[in-house]
Design a protein around this motif. Structure first.
Motif, short mmCIF file in Angstrom:
data_model
loop_
_atom_site.label_atom_id
_atom_site.label_comp_id
_atom_site.label_asym_id
_atom_site.label_seq_id
_atom_site.Cartn_x
_atom_site.Cartn_y
_atom_site.Cartn_z
N PHE A 338 -53.46 21.03 -7.83
CA PHE A 338 -54.46 20.23 -6.91
C PHE A 338 -55.92 20.85 -6.67
CE2 PHE A 338 -56.05 20.29 -2.44
CZ PHE A 338 -55.87 18.75 -1.95
N LEU A 339 -55.90 22.13 -6.90
CA LEU A 339 -57.45 22.62 -6.72
C LEU A 339 -58.21 22.11 -8.01
CD1 LEU A 339 -56.60 26.20 -5.40
CD2 LEU A 339 -57.35 24.31 -4.05
N GLU A 340 -57.68 22.32 -9.17
CA GLU A 340 -58.41 21.83 -10.26
C GLU A 340 -58.70 20.44 -10.08
OE1 GLU A 340 -56.22 24.89 -13.49
OE2 GLU A 340 -55.71 23.16 -13.43
N GLY A 341 -57.95 19.67 -9.72
CA GLY A 341 -58.12 18.06 -9.42
C GLY A 341 -59.07 17.96 -8.46
N CYS A 342 -59.26 18.84 -7.33
CA CYS A 342 -60.31 18.69 -6.55
C CYS A 342 -61.60 19.14 -7.06
CB CYS A 342 -60.27 19.65 -5.35
SG CYS A 342 -58.53 19.16 -4.27
N ILE A 343 -61.59 20.05 -7.93
CA ILE A 343 -62.74 20.36 -8.61
C ILE A 343 -63.31 19.28 -9.46
CG2 ILE A 343 -63.91 22.07 -10.35
CD1 ILE A 343 -61.97 24.18 -9.24
N ILE A 344 -62.49 18.58 -10.26
CA ILE A 344 -62.77 17.64 -11.15
C ILE A 344 -63.61 16.50 -10.20
CG2 ILE A 344 -61.79 15.78 -12.86
CD1 ILE A 344 -59.95 17.69 -13.94
N GLY A 345 -62.65 16.16 -9.13
CA GLY A 345 -63.46 15.10 -8.36
C GLY A 345 -64.69 15.24 -7.90
#
Length: 474
Positions: A338-345
């Motif tokens: 989830f955190l990595e997805g947030c960073i990508i977004g």
């Protein structure tokens, strides 16, 4: 040299009492001269009770039996008696003939396989019908029986309540003079403590334990059809090391599945957040439908496949076993995704805002589109291993490198070729804009590297604490 066929023809067999695991004896009756000869073989400590022996002779036989057993020999005692008739119960008043020691050489690869199991956190237990001394000698040679491990005989096990066996089951490494019922008790005792039990066997009597175990492994060469029928796995080569290799393969496949899911979910969360947050803040759409479709079909697919066929880590058999009740997203993987997805977004939205504010909406979308695609490609290397992306192991997955090159080339092609860029509604980027895109893409790599370093530091700092605790076998 003896003529076996001639002897069998001259002294025909008239009766056979097959081996029984409870009696631990086997007898035959043959014609002999004007009468019959009874020949009985079996465990020495059992057979001497049926022989005409003095106490001194019994003690000498048992002493010699132990000496041979300590040399890792399987010892069989033989006795006989002559009779004028075929007796209903031939196994009494026998004349002791001697002891026969047979050696079953240990395969060289088995010792290494046992060592691998120990490193992998797998407890290997010997369950056998052999004499305790023989079993211990072989177990020590294999590395199964170590200094603090205990042994248990079938007689001792029969006198032990199941509750007590379950409480102390992990302290035992060798079970000798065991019956089929004992094997079933041992399997259930390990299972009651939460262990995943793999049981090997080849005989009909092994069937109940094979069926009760979590993974029944039957011998393909010497195994009976009954054992093969109830087993989950049939070993084509009857080799214990094959089981260990299967465990290695299973762990590797599981980790590769986790890598692929990790990469795909983090990428898709990034795509969803990019669009959702733009709508939430009332901004213009940062990505068009055709651009999202391109990311899902091209950028996501090839790296995910490459991660799924990644080489297994060399230290995969040094990891502790997984709890069967733990999910695919255990050990904090769900939060990490989830955190990595947030960073990508967030990185994609930053690129969109930089491009929109300094240039125009189309350039902003182009930069967001490119950051979203390339950051995912860089992230595939982050996902591949818990080790640094800058170590030599990064280059071991040639398929991942090829997929990175192909997808990066296609992304540059889409953005840079005017005709194709028109289809995707993007603008060719300048050198400065490409530099901004590259910096934003590398932010995720740097964050991932810091996270890996922090995890390794935390793991090392915990080692002295664990070493001061009493070790657990579970």
């Amino acid at each position: 040299m003896l003529d076996k066929a001639g002897i069998i023809s001259e002294y025909g067999r008239v009766l056979e009492i097959p081996f029984d695991s409870d009696r631990k004896l086997m007898s035959v009756v043959h014609t002999y001269k004007d009468g019959y000869r009874v020949i009985t073989k079996g465990a020495a400590d059992v057979l001497i009770d049926n022989c005409l022996l003095t106490e001194e002779m019994r003690a000498e036989i048992l002493k010699k039996n132990d000496e041979m057993a300590k040399e890792a020999l399987r010892v069989i005692a033989v006795a006989y008696r002559n009779t004028d008739y075929i007796p209903d119960n031939p196994e009494y008043n026998l004349t002791f003939a001697g002891l026969i020691g047979t050696a079953d050489p240990i395969r060289p690869e088995v010792t290494n396989a046992i060592k691998t199991c120990i490193k992998a956190g797998i407890k290997t237990v010997m369950v056998t019908g052999d004499h305790l001394t023989t079993a211990c000698a072989i177990a020590k040679e294999l590395g199964i029986l170590r200094s603090n491990d205990k042994t248990l005989t079938g007689t001792q096990l029969a006198a032990m309540p199941q509750s007590r066996l379950e409480a102390s089951i992990f302290s035992y490494s060798v079970f000798a003079r065991i019956t089929p019922k004992d094997k079933l008790r041992i399997v259930k005792a390990f299972q009651s403590r939460g262990a995943v039990v793999a049981m090997t066997g080849d005989g009909v009597n092994d069937a109940p334990a094979l069926k009760a175990s979590d993974i029944g492994c039957a011998m393909g060469i010497n195994g009976t059809e009954v054992a093969k029928g109830v087993a989950d796995i049939v070993l084509a080569d009857d080799n214990f090391s094959t089981i260990v290799e299967a465990i290695r393969q299973g762990r590797g496949i599981y980790e590769n599945i986790r890598k692929s899911i990790h990469f795909l979910l983090a990428s898709n969360i990034g795509e969803i957040l990019t669009v959702f947050l733009a709508i939430f803040f009332g901004w213009q759409t940062p990505l068009l439908a055709i651009q999202l479709l391109w990311v899902n079909l091209v950028t996501d697919s090839l790296p995910a496949v490459a991660l799924g066929i990644d080489n297994f880590d060399e230290d995969i058999m040094l990891h502790k076993p997984k709890n069967p009740k733990s999910g695919l997203f255990s050990d904090g993987l769900g939060v990490t995704i989830f955190l990595e997805g947030c960073i990508i977004g967030i990185l994609s939205l930053i690129a969109f805002n930089i491009g929109t504010i300094k240039y125009d909406v189309t350039t902003g979308r182009t930069m967001a589109f490119t950051v979203l695609s390339l950051s995912q490609l860089f992230h595939s290397f982050n996902v591949r291993s818990t080790k640094s992306i800058f170590c030599s192991e990064t280059l071991k997955n040639k398929y991942l490198i090829i997929s990175f090159i192909i997808c990066s080339a296609l992304q540059i092609f889409v953005v840079s070729v005017p005709y194709v860029a028109k289809v995707f509604k993007v603008n060719p980027l300048s050198h400065v804009q490409w530099l901004v895109v590259l910096i934003l893409c590398l932010v995720l790599v740097m964050v991932s590297e810091l996270q890996k370093k922090f995890s390794r530091t935390k793991e090392v700092s915990l080692i002295p604490i664990f070493n001061r605790q009493k070790p657990t076998k579970l």
